[in-house]
Structure formats: structure tokens, C-alpha cells
Design a protein around this motif. Structure first.
Motif, PDB file in Angstrom:
ATOM      1  N   VAL A  44      -0.570  -4.542   1.339  1.00 13.43           N
ATOM      2  CA  VAL A  44      -2.180  -5.004   2.926  1.00 13.43           C
ATOM      3  C   VAL A  44      -1.059  -5.739   3.645  1.00 13.43           C
ATOM      4  O   VAL A  44      -0.510  -6.765   3.502  1.00 13.43           O
TER       5      VAL A  44
ATOM      6  N   LEU B 235      -7.985  -1.177  -9.608  1.00  8.78           N
ATOM      7  CA  LEU B 235      -8.519  -1.173  -7.878  1.00  8.78           C
ATOM      8  C   LEU B 235      -7.818   0.057  -7.301  1.00  8.78           C
ATOM      9  O   LEU B 235      -9.565  -0.059  -6.014  1.00  8.78           O
TER      10      LEU B 235
ATOM     11  N   ARG C 198       4.765  -7.202   1.437  1.00 16.13           N
ATOM     12  CA  ARG C 198       2.989  -7.432   1.194  1.00 16.13           C
ATOM     13  C   ARG C 198       3.686  -6.024   1.205  1.00 16.13           C
ATOM     14  O   ARG C 198       3.167  -4.912   1.533  1.00 16.13           O
TER      15      ARG C 198
ATOM     16  N   LEU D 139     -12.749  -8.942  -6.191  1.00  9.03           N
ATOM     17  CA  LEU D 139     -12.082  -7.792  -4.978  1.00  9.03           C
ATOM     18  C   LEU D 139     -11.181  -9.217  -4.543  1.00  9.03           C
ATOM     19  O   LEU D 139      -9.783  -8.886  -4.623  1.00  9.03           O
ATOM     20  N   LEU D 140     -11.491 -10.357  -4.454  1.00 13.11           N
ATOM     21  CA  LEU D 140     -10.893 -11.565  -4.189  1.00 13.11           C
ATOM     22  C   LEU D 140      -9.951 -11.680  -4.623  1.00 13.11           C
ATOM     23  O   LEU D 140      -8.530 -12.504  -4.743  1.00 13.11           O
TER      24      LEU D 140
ATOM     25  N   SER E  67      -8.477  -7.563   5.442  1.00 17.32           N
ATOM     26  CA  SER E  67      -9.324  -8.330   5.018  1.00 17.32           C
ATOM     27  C   SER E  67     -10.434  -7.044   3.832  1.00 17.32           C
ATOM     28  O   SER E  67     -10.491  -6.007   4.223  1.00 17.32           O
ATOM     29  N   VAL E  68     -10.666  -8.293   3.228  1.00 17.04           N
ATOM     30  CA  VAL E  68     -11.554  -7.881   2.131  1.00 17.04           C
ATOM     31  C   VAL E  68     -12.805  -7.320   2.529  1.00 17.04           C
ATOM     32  O   VAL E  68     -13.075  -7.947   3.072  1.00 17.04           O
TER      33      VAL E  68
ATOM     34  N   ASP F 262      -7.226 -10.096  -5.615  1.00 17.80           N
ATOM     35  CA  ASP F 262      -6.188 -10.530  -4.875  1.00 17.80           C
ATOM     36  C   ASP F 262      -5.327 -11.331  -4.846  1.00 17.80           C
ATOM     37  O   ASP F 262      -4.237 -11.611  -4.405  1.00 17.80           O
ATOM     38  N   THR F 263      -5.858 -12.207  -5.544  1.00 15.66           N
ATOM     39  CA  THR F 263      -5.354 -13.551  -5.815  1.00 15.66           C
ATOM     40  C   THR F 263      -4.779 -13.533  -7.296  1.00 15.66           C
ATOM     41  O   THR F 263      -3.148 -14.157  -7.122  1.00 15.66           O
TER      42      THR F 263
ATOM     43  N   LEU G 184      -3.384 -10.953  -7.796  1.00 17.47           N
ATOM     44  CA  LEU G 184      -2.053 -10.036  -8.030  1.00 17.47           C
ATOM     45  C   LEU G 184      -0.938 -10.966  -6.438  1.00 17.47           C
ATOM     46  O   LEU G 184       0.577 -10.887  -6.737  1.00 17.47           O
ATOM     47  N   ARG G 185      -1.281 -11.720  -5.903  1.00 16.37           N
ATOM     48  CA  ARG G 185      -1.152 -12.083  -5.097  1.00 16.37           C
ATOM     49  C   ARG G 185       0.333 -13.329  -6.274  1.00 16.37           C
ATOM     50  O   ARG G 185       1.209 -13.785  -4.959  1.00 16.37           O
TER      51      ARG G 185
ATOM     52  N   ARG H 150      -3.951  -3.610 -10.638  1.00 20.04           N
ATOM     53  CA  ARG H 150      -3.969  -2.553  -9.619  1.00 20.04           C
ATOM     54  C   ARG H 150      -4.075  -1.058 -10.188  1.00 20.04           C
ATOM     55  O   ARG H 150      -4.962  -0.201  -9.253  1.00 20.04           O
TER      56      ARG H 150
END
Length: 93
Positions: free
Chosen positions: A81, A13, A79, A55-56, A86-87, A59-60, A62-63, A10
Motif C-alpha cells: 500500500v 482482507l 510496501r 482492519l487496523l 489510510s484505513v 495491518d499491524t 501484516l507489517r 491476506r
């Protein structure tokens, strides 16, 4: 490979997004170097070679952390976002 903590992701990012925004408005040398540094750190932290892949991967991470937290607490995590966002695609030099 060690997975960085969600808090580290976080922070990276947030720093990346802040620098991207500032760089789009003013591209001085120090700002460019800071953006390059945080981009490099994101890539190293996620084990990737491009900022798009980093970035992908972030995101993974953090998810997955959100899903684990939700499973433990039983409370759905909202969520951050909105769905459909999308990224960004990698820039071509």
C-alpha cells in the motif's frame, strides 16, 4: 490470544475488500450476508469488536510479518500500500 497467520489475514482482507466493492455496486441480501460473515471473521480473528479496529489489527499483523521476513532474508519488503493511504474510518449507522 493466538495471532492469525499473515496468509489468513491476506485472504480475509482480500475477501473483505472484494465484498465491500461489490456491495457498493449492488446490495443484494446474499452479498450483505457474505460481507457480514467476513467482517465477523475479521473481528474474531483479530480479537476486536469493530471492523475499523479489525482492519487496523490486520495491518499491524501484516507489517510485523513483513518486518520479520525482512529481518530473516535481509531483503527489504516493498510496501503493498503506498504511503499516505489510510484505513477508512468506521461508518456511522
Amino acid at each position: 490470544m493466538l495471532t492469525p497467520s499473515p496468509d489468513v489475514m491476506r485472504t480475509l482482507l482480500a475477501r473483505y475488500n472484494d465484498l465491500q466493492l461489490r456491495h457498493s455496486q449492488d446490495s443484494d441480501y446474499e452479498l450483505q450476508r457474505s460481507l457480514e460473515d467476513v467482517t465477523y471473521t475479521l473481528c474474531v480473528s483479530t480479537g476486536t469488536r469493530t471492523v475499523h479496529d479489525a482492519l487496523l489489527a490486520a495491518d499491524t499483523i501484516l507489517r510485523k510479518a513483513a518486518a520479520e521476513e525482512e529481518a530473516v532474508s535481509g531483503i527489504p519488503i516493498q510496501r503493498m500500500v503506498p504511503s499516505g493511504v489510510s484505513v477508512p474510518k468506521p461508518r456511522m449507522a
